[in-house]
Enzyme design. Structure first.
Site, short mmCIF file in Angstrom:
data_model
loop_
_atom_site.label_atom_id
_atom_site.label_comp_id
_atom_site.label_asym_id
_atom_site.label_seq_id
_atom_site.Cartn_x
_atom_site.Cartn_y
_atom_site.Cartn_z
N ASP A 82 0.81 -1.21 0.00
CA ASP A 82 0.00 0.00 0.00
C ASP A 82 0.84 1.27 0.00
O ASP A 82 1.45 1.62 1.00
CB ASP A 82 -0.92 -0.02 1.23
CG ASP A 82 -1.89 1.14 1.23
OD1 ASP A 82 -2.06 1.78 0.17
OD2 ASP A 82 -2.47 1.41 2.29
N ASP A 287 -2.00 5.37 -5.58
CA ASP A 287 -2.22 4.50 -4.44
C ASP A 287 -2.43 3.04 -4.83
O ASP A 287 -3.50 2.64 -5.27
CB ASP A 287 -3.45 5.02 -3.67
CG ASP A 287 -3.77 4.17 -2.46
OD1 ASP A 287 -2.88 3.41 -2.02
OD2 ASP A 287 -4.89 4.25 -1.96
#
Ligand SMILES: *[C@@H]1O[C@H](CO)[C@@H](O)[C@H](O)[C@H]1NC(C)=O
Ligand SMILES: *[C@@H]1O[C@H](CO)[C@@H](O)[C@H](O)[C@H]1NC(C)=O
Ligand SMILES: *[C@@H]1O[C@H](CO)[C@@H](O)[C@H](O)[C@H]1NC(C)=O
Ligand SMILES: *[C@@H]1O[C@H](CO)[C@@H](O)[C@H](O)[C@H]1NC(C)=O
Length: 528
Positions: A82, A287
């Site tokens: 992430d 992201d």
């Protein structure tokens, strides 16, 4: 995802320990064979939108995972990579979700690989109850902060501070690799990317993300280097946007300037500029932990109109697109100082509902409806599913969340030392490699040149190709020229019982302020 779900991915794990300071990790995509539930909601399975939701989860669920070892002896953990958050956290073996059948059915997830502090001789408590993280989709985890050894791709980081989730709605941990300034505690600490560099495993806090084709099972992340075989043309380097609050600038999110988007409906149709509010550049967060991409309403409507996508405001809140859309449909993104990334139909017309078209709400005007890779942040939050509860609080903010449906088309180099990101068009499906190590003395990301054009699909694999299905053992191969060694392993043992965090997920932290910045003013993100 339900406990009956089976993971079909190859679950490959490969590590390339090159001569010097680079560490390459192969990322596995996990796909559920059965529709998963979206965590955080108790639902009946009876309604159409629930089925649609499950099917959406089925296809976009998974995300990109790395297999790591935590503790002594190492306990295997499979973590979501992430770039939108900053903590590494693992699921405690006695976490509430892992021990309660009720919570498992409520959140639609189960625990797979967990961490037991009692079984590690190097475990140390850092901050009792100090860990508390909330993601933009409202899911969260909390517990202690602890430190322990963390092994990834053959590289060991000693005493890494991590969250130990004893209360969690996700059964799978996360490997946050954004700035340590955004860790979810007021007292910042050296996080994974900091320690990677501090402990001398890489020279500078930088990594390159190669998610690869939508249909590919694996991508990779290369710490400390850039692989010039994995992108086309020149790397385009741009500044990461600093955030400002009360007049002080800092770096908290991996966001860059998105200058414009051009939508091409394909089949000779006219391309058009996607309208931006007040024609300003938009902050775009890159992201990897977010499976779809999300746009503010005005931009979303303009794009949807240009490519004939349809938003079902009545039932599901999702935006659909005709599966028979021209294959030369594309959306081109201009970012930073002139980077152009073309996202083609193959990456954003997602065949989520094959065989389930009868479950698509009848207002959706396509004979074969596909899920569109770009969604409207606010319509998603106001839909009957209302799963994006936290986002609705943030819809007044104007930023673009570029998740996996964008990132697969790009090769993205993140440099957290020099606060730069470099992008180039991804050379999909490549099996060749040419790693350039990034140096501490670099004043920024070098403008390296990649391959001339997209390789043809039938490229013969080099010695370092990853092979093997779910049952493979460990293959060791050495490929590449300069002493590169690639280790490929297929950790079947872990894959079999693995529970993927399914569903469109948000890796971005709700608390990092990302949800609340408004605009780029003079190249700086201004926080409300
Ligand atoms: C989605 O779920 C359906 C029903 O279980 C299954 O047939 C299909 O193969 C799944 N698709 C993917 C991409 O996992
Ligand atoms: C670890 O040991 C302590 C003390 O014996 C015990 O209370 C706790 O439940 C154990 N935790 C796990 C996860 O086994
Ligand atoms: C890439 O960079 C090189 C060296 O700066 C330059 O000569 C070349 O024209 C660039 N290529 C493209 C496609 O921009
Ligand atoms: C990459 O490989 C997949 C199969 O694994 C294929 O479906 C896809 O079309 C390929 N992409 C390109 C750009 O060749």
């Amino acid at each position: 995802m339900r406990s009956t779900s089976v993971i079909s991915s190859l679950a490959l794990f490969s590590a390339a320990a090159t001569a010097a300071n680079v560490v390459e990790i192969s990322l596995n995509r996990l796909r559920t064979e059965h529709p998963g539930f979206y965590p955080g909601k108790l639902r009946s399975r009876a309604t159409t939108d629930t089925y649609v939701e499950q099917l959406v989860n089925n296809v976009t669920g998974g995300g990109y995972y790395a297999t790591v070892q935590v503790g002594t002896p190492g306990q295997t953990q499979v973590l979501v990579i992430d770039t939108g958050s900053s903590d590494v956290w693992v699921v405690a073996s006695d976490a509430n979700l892992c021990t309660s059948k009720f919570l498992q059915s409520q959140y639609g997830d189960t625990c797979s690989d967990t961490y037991n502090a009692n079984k590690s001789s190097t475990y140390e408590l850092v901050d009792s109850d100090g860990f508390d993280i909330t993601y933009l989709d409202g899911t969260g985890s909390s517990g202690d902060y602890f430190s322990d050894n963390f092994e990834i791709a053959g590289a060991t980081i000693k005493s890494l501070q991590m969250g130990l989730a004893t209360e969690t709605v996700r059964g799978t941990g996360v490997m946050g690799i954004s700035y340590s300034s955004s860790v979810s505690t007021t007292e910042t600490y050296p996080n994974l990317i900091d320690q990677f560099q501090k402990q001398g495993l890489i020279s500078t806090k930088a990594y390159s993300l190669y998610l690869n084709d939508y249909h590919s099972q694996t991508g990779s992340i290369l710490f400390g280097g850039v692989d010039t075989e994995k992108f086309i043309g020149n790397l385009s380097v741009m500044p990461i946007l600093p955030t400002t609050r009360g007049g002080t600038n800092s770096y908290t999110v991996l966001a860059v300037a998105l200058n414009s988007m051009v939508a091409d409906p394909g089949s000779g149709g006219d391309s058009s500029n996607v309208a931006f509010p007040s024609s300003q550049a938009m902050p775009a967060i890159l992201d990897s932990g977010t499976t779809l991409s999300y746009l503010p309403t005005s931009i979303a409507s303009s794009l949807f109109e240009a490519v004939n996508a349809y938003t079902d405001d009545e039932v599901t809140g999702y935006t659909f697109i005709d599966c028979e859309s021209p294959s030369d449909l594309s959306v081109t993104f201009s970012l930073g100082n002139g980077a152009k990334i073309v996202v083609p139909a193959a990456q954003i017309v997602i065949d989520a509902f094959a065989g389930y078209q009868s479950l698509i709400p009848s207002n959706v005007p396509f004979k074969n409806a596909c899920l569109f890779g770009f969604q409207d942040l606010s319509s998603a939050s106001s839909s009957s599913s209302s799963k994006l509860s936290i986002i609705s609080a943030a819809t007044s903010s104007s930023y673009v969340l570029l998740g996996d449906t964008f990132l697969r088309s790009a090769y993205a180099v993140y440099d957290l030392t020099n606060n730069e990101i470099a992008l180039a068009q991804s050379n999909l499906n490549t099996t060749t490699s040419n790693v350039v190590e990034l140096q501490a003395s670099d004043s920024g990301i070098p403008t390296l040149t990649g391959v001339k054009s997209q390789q043809t699909t039938a490229a013969s694999s080099s010695g370092s190709s990853t092979t093997g299905g779910g049952n493979g053992g460990t293959t060791t191969g050495s490929g590449g020229s300069d002493g590169t060694v690639t280790v490929t392993a297929s950790p079947t043992k872990n894959a079999a019982g693995l529970s993927a965090f399914s569903g469109p997920s948000f890796g971005i932290l709700a608390s990092a302020g990302a949800a609340f910045f408004f605009s780029i003013l003079g190249g700086v993100l201004v926080l409300a």
